[in-house]
Enzyme design. Structure first.
Site, short mmCIF file in Angstrom:
data_model
loop_
_atom_site.label_atom_id
_atom_site.label_comp_id
_atom_site.label_asym_id
_atom_site.label_seq_id
_atom_site.Cartn_x
_atom_site.Cartn_y
_atom_site.Cartn_z
N LYS A 187 0.84 -1.21 0.00
CA LYS A 187 0.00 0.00 0.00
C LYS A 187 0.88 1.26 0.00
CE LYS A 187 -3.77 -2.57 2.07
NZ LYS A 187 -4.50 -3.00 3.27
N GLN A 236 -4.14 -1.42 9.55
CA GLN A 236 -4.14 -2.72 8.87
C GLN A 236 -4.95 -3.73 9.69
OE1 GLN A 236 -2.94 -3.48 5.75
NE2 GLN A 236 -3.88 -5.48 6.07
N ASP A 246 -9.92 4.00 4.22
CA ASP A 246 -10.14 2.56 4.08
C ASP A 246 -11.62 2.21 4.30
OD1 ASP A 246 -9.03 0.08 3.49
OD2 ASP A 246 -8.64 -0.43 5.58
#
Ligand code: NAP
Length: 286
Positions: free
Chosen positions: A56, A100, A123
Site C-alpha cells: 500500500k 491494517q 479505508d
C-alpha cells in the site's frame, strides 16, 4: 467443455485507476502546495499484514503521495492504539489513515477504527463511512476498499446490476455487509449468506452475481453457480487461492475474477484513490 467466460482483469483496471489518480495528485499538489499523505498503522508483525502495508505504501508513493509508516509492537493495548490514531486524526499533514486489519486479537479493533477522523477514513472502516455508503451519501464518508474496489471492477466491465439477484457470501463489517449495501444502492436484489445459512448451495444457485467473501479456500463449488452468473472471488487464502473453485466456476460463469489479479489490486487502488479524494476535500481542491 470450452468456456467463453470473461476474466475480469483487476490488475489492469487497478493500474488504470492509479494512472488517473497520479494526475489528480499532481493537480492537488499544484493547487495547494501540499503533498497528500497516507499514514499506515500496523500492530505486530504478521507476515501477510507486513506485506500488505508495504504494498500500500509503495502504490501510494508511485502516484506521488507521501506515506507515513507507523509500526507498533504486538503488545500494544487498545488504549495506546486509540491514542496513536487520535494523534494522526489531529495531524494536519496526514490526509488518510489506514489501520491494517486484522489487529491482534487482544485489541478492540472497532474502538481503534472509530478513532479515525471520518474525513481521513480512506479505508472506509468507520461506522460513519458505513452509514454514508448505506444512506447513499458518499461525500460524507468512504467505501470500504474491497467492496468499493469490486464495484469499480463491475463498472469497468459494464455490468448492469439493476434488478439482478446478487448473493453475497459473508457478512463481515469490512467486506460482506458493505458489499451488500453497495449492491443494494445500485438496485440489485441482495441476499446475504453466512455460516448459519440453510442450503447455501441452493441460495447461491439463485445468484446472477455471486460475491464470495468467506475466507475458506475453494469453498464455493462449480455446481453452486448458475449458468452465466458473474462470480467475484474476494477471498485470498494461503497459496494465492481464492474462496471459489475457480476451474469449476469458470465453466459456468459469464465473467469471473481470478485470484490473484482480480479483487486484490482493486482494493489497493481504491485505497490510494480515496486518499487523494480525502486530501482534495481537506485542502479544498476541486
Ligand atoms: P471474516 O471476517 O472471517 O468473515 C467471513 C464470513 O464468512 C463470515 O461472515 C462468516 O459467517 C462467513 N462464513 C464462514 N464460514 C461459512 C460457511 N461455512 N458458510 C457460509 N458463510 C460462512 O472474513 P473477511 O475479512 O470478510 O474476509 C473474507 C475473505 O476475503 C478472506 O479470504 C480474506 O482474506 C479476503 N479479503 C481479501 C481482501 C482483498 O483485498 N483481496 C481484503 C479483505 C479480505 P458468520 O458471520 O456467520 O461467522
Amino acid at each position: 467443455m470450452t468456456t467463453t467466460a470473461t476474466l475480469m482483469d483487476g490488475k489492469r483496471v487497478a493500474q488504470e485507476t492509479l494512472d488517473v489518480c497520479a494526475g489528480r495528485v499532481r493537480h492537488i499538489i499544484a493547487q495547494s502546495g501540499v503533498t497528500p499523505c497516507l499514514a499506515t498503522v500496523l500492530v505486530g508483525a504478521d507476515p501477510a499484514s507486513v506485506t500488505y502495508t508495504a504494498m500500500k505504501r509503495k502504490r501510494c508513493e508511485a502516484v506521488g503521495m507521501k506515506s507515513l509508516k507507523i509500526e507498533l509492537p504486538e503488545a500494544t493495548t487498545t488504549e495506546q492504539l486509540v491514542a496513536q490514531i487520535t494523534r494522526l486524526s489531529h495531524d494536519a499533514s496526514v490526509h488518510g489513515i489506514l489501520l491494517q486489519h486484522p489487529a491482534p486479537k487482544h485489541i478492540d479493533e472497532r474502538l481503534a477504527f472509530e478513532a479515525i477522523a471520518p474525513g481521513k477514513d480512506v479505508d472506509g472502516v468507520t461506522m460513519q463511512s458505513f452509514g454514508a455508503i448505506t444512506f447513499d451519501r458518499p461525500e460524507m464518508g468512504f467505501g470500504s476498499c474491497t467492496p468499493a474496489g469490486i464495484m469499480r471492477l463491475l463498472d469497468a466491465y459494464d455490468v448492469d446490476l439493476k434488478g439482478k439477484h446478487a448473493v453475497v457470501i459473508g457478512r463481515s463489517a469490512i467486506l460482506g455487509k458493505p458489499m451488500a449495501m453497495m449492491l443494494l444502492s445500485r438496485h440489485a436484489t441482495v441476499t446475504i449468506c453466512h455460516s448459519r445459512t440453510v442450503d447455501l448451495p441452493g441460495v447461491v444457485r439463485l445468484g446472477d452475481i455471486v460475491v464470495a467473501a468467506v475466507g475458506k479456500p475453494k469453498f464455493v463449488q462449480g455446481d453452486w453457480i448458475k449458468q452465466g452468473a458473474i462470480v467475484i472471488d474476494a477471498g485470498y487464502n494461503a497459496g494465492n487461492v481464492g474462496d471459489v473453485d475457480f476451474d469449476a466456476a469458470l465453466e459456468k460463469s459469464s465473467m469471473i475474477t481470478p485470484v490473484p489479479g482480480g479483487v486484490g489490486p482493486m482494493t489497493i487502488a481504491t485505497l490510494i484513490d480515496q486518499t487523494a479524494t480525502a486530501a482534495a476535500r481537506m485542502l479544498g481542491v476541486e
